[in-house]
Motif scaffolding. Sequence first.
Motif, PDB file in Angstrom:
ATOM      1  N   GLY A   9       0.829  -1.198   0.000  1.00  0.00           N
ATOM      2  CA  GLY A   9       0.000   0.000   0.000  1.00  0.00           C
ATOM      3  C   GLY A   9       0.861   1.244   0.000  1.00  0.00           C
ATOM      4  O   GLY A   9       2.093   1.161   0.013  1.00  0.00           O
ATOM      5  N   THR A 104      -5.531   0.024   2.248  1.00  0.00           N
ATOM      6  CA  THR A 104      -5.910   1.366   1.807  1.00  0.00           C
ATOM      7  C   THR A 104      -6.459   2.161   2.987  1.00  0.00           C
ATOM      8  O   THR A 104      -7.266   1.652   3.766  1.00  0.00           O
ATOM      9  CB  THR A 104      -6.973   1.294   0.693  1.00  0.00           C
ATOM     10  OG1 THR A 104      -6.439   0.555  -0.406  1.00  0.00           O
ATOM     11  CG2 THR A 104      -7.362   2.682   0.216  1.00  0.00           C
ATOM     12  N   PRO A 121      -9.643   6.802  -0.890  1.00  0.00           N
ATOM     13  CA  PRO A 121      -9.356   5.381  -1.120  1.00  0.00           C
ATOM     14  C   PRO A 121      -9.292   4.997  -2.594  1.00  0.00           C
ATOM     15  O   PRO A 121      -8.394   4.248  -2.994  1.00  0.00           O
ATOM     16  CB  PRO A 121     -10.513   4.673  -0.413  1.00  0.00           C
ATOM     17  CG  PRO A 121     -10.949   5.620   0.646  1.00  0.00           C
ATOM     18  CD  PRO A 121     -10.778   6.989   0.047  1.00  0.00           C
ATOM     19  N   ASP A 124      -6.064   6.237  -4.082  1.00  0.00           N
ATOM     20  CA  ASP A 124      -4.925   5.487  -3.541  1.00  0.00           C
ATOM     21  C   ASP A 124      -4.807   4.117  -4.203  1.00  0.00           C
ATOM     22  O   ASP A 124      -3.711   3.670  -4.560  1.00  0.00           O
ATOM     23  CB  ASP A 124      -5.068   5.312  -2.030  1.00  0.00           C
ATOM     24  CG  ASP A 124      -4.886   6.626  -1.285  1.00  0.00           C
ATOM     25  OD1 ASP A 124      -4.562   7.640  -1.934  1.00  0.00           O
ATOM     26  OD2 ASP A 124      -5.076   6.635  -0.048  1.00  0.00           O
ATOM     27  N   MET A 125      -5.943   3.443  -4.358  1.00  0.00           N
ATOM     28  CA  MET A 125      -5.931   2.126  -4.997  1.00  0.00           C
ATOM     29  C   MET A 125      -5.480   2.235  -6.455  1.00  0.00           C
ATOM     30  O   MET A 125      -4.752   1.388  -6.957  1.00  0.00           O
ATOM     31  CB  MET A 125      -7.305   1.468  -4.895  1.00  0.00           C
ATOM     32  CG  MET A 125      -7.628   0.954  -3.505  1.00  0.00           C
ATOM     33  SD  MET A 125      -9.136  -0.037  -3.466  1.00  0.00           S
ATOM     34  CE  MET A 125     -10.370   1.227  -3.749  1.00  0.00           C
ATOM     35  N   TYR A 206      -8.284  -6.845  -0.523  1.00  0.00           N
ATOM     36  CA  TYR A 206      -8.250  -5.415  -0.217  1.00  0.00           C
ATOM     37  C   TYR A 206      -8.683  -5.185   1.222  1.00  0.00           C
ATOM     38  O   TYR A 206      -9.762  -5.610   1.640  1.00  0.00           O
ATOM     39  CB  TYR A 206      -9.153  -4.641  -1.174  1.00  0.00           C
ATOM     40  CG  TYR A 206      -8.614  -4.600  -2.585  1.00  0.00           C
ATOM     41  CD1 TYR A 206      -7.803  -3.556  -3.014  1.00  0.00           C
ATOM     42  CD2 TYR A 206      -8.893  -5.633  -3.485  1.00  0.00           C
ATOM     43  CE1 TYR A 206      -7.291  -3.522  -4.312  1.00  0.00           C
ATOM     44  CE2 TYR A 206      -8.383  -5.617  -4.776  1.00  0.00           C
ATOM     45  CZ  TYR A 206      -7.586  -4.562  -5.183  1.00  0.00           C
ATOM     46  OH  TYR A 206      -7.076  -4.545  -6.461  1.00  0.00           O
TER      47      TYR A 206
END
Length: 363
Positions: A9, A104, A121, A124-125, A206
């Motif tokens: 991450g 995340t 989120p 970020d992913m 995830y």
Amino acid sequence: MALTIGIAGLPNVGKSTLFNALTRQSVLAANYPFATIEPNVGIVPLPDKRLDQLAQMFHSAKIVPATVNFVDIAGIVKGASQGEGLGNQFLANIREADAICQVTRAFTDPDVTHVDGKVDPASDMETITTELVLADIQTLEKQIPRLQKELTGKKIDKSVVEQAQKAMAVLEQGITLYAAMQQPKSGFDPDVIKTFQLMTAKPFIYVFNTDDAGLADTAKQEELRELVAPAEAIFLDAKFEADLVELEPDEAREMLLESGQEESGLDKLARVGFDTLGLQTFLTAGEKESRAWTIRKGWTAPQAAGVIHTDFERGFIKAEVVSFDDLMELGGMHEARAAGKIRMEGKDYVMHDGDVVEFRFNV
């Protein structure tokens, strides 16, 4: 069976806090990028209430659960595929993992810096996915010309080149191969794809590190689940989980119930991770120990016997098998045998999760 899940991450999303809680170890968790440089490896027991019941029935001296290996990998930043941050080293760590757990951030805390200045989120992913996809494209750009030469020299089948080109087409759309391969009639050959050693072909889990508000926001959770489908999504509060593991079991259970949760996020992650790796367990029990043994789904009885000792597989004769549920319902091996629930299985028997087994073999 040492299969590992890499925890990846962006920096400062709670990876090391989660890892510390998972493994009950004191790994550095700091509020700055690259607090983790060398990957930390932890062996995490798989929660299994069946073992407690077996141990009670057989008066076992000890319990040995199955385990899941987690690797804490340092934070990835934009440009990691081009060597930004410590990108090349981190990506190499991910390549060595059998599955990827992408953590995340979904919590807001002004005291914890976000590398992009805001909590988002989805963004970020996308950053992590983009870096992994770009790295895989680079890998295929090097491999495809070599594969074409091997095809000309008739060293490989045409289908290998076609699979590589098909994988490249998916990656160029910004899609992970794992997601593409989950689609019906995807046309991918998993065995061939595996030979390319592509990161996005690995199974993904995830984990959304959130807070009390996030754990209660089912609408937001559903939105994020849809975003990562068909991969599994787990929502937890890493700080809460870290506090939980410091308590005695009874206190932890009470604290968990007070928070409105039936199962801790860590137990859920270990369980989902085990399943994502394509693993299951069979059980053995006696006065010495009650134990869960790790095997791949679809393995036969001799293969399972070989996990205990290679001699068991070579000299396999039969497996005495009873399902855990039948054993518990009937109250013991004698009762299960009298009810005809204990079976003698041969070399072609495919193991089921929860089989309680005693192997017979020649030395």
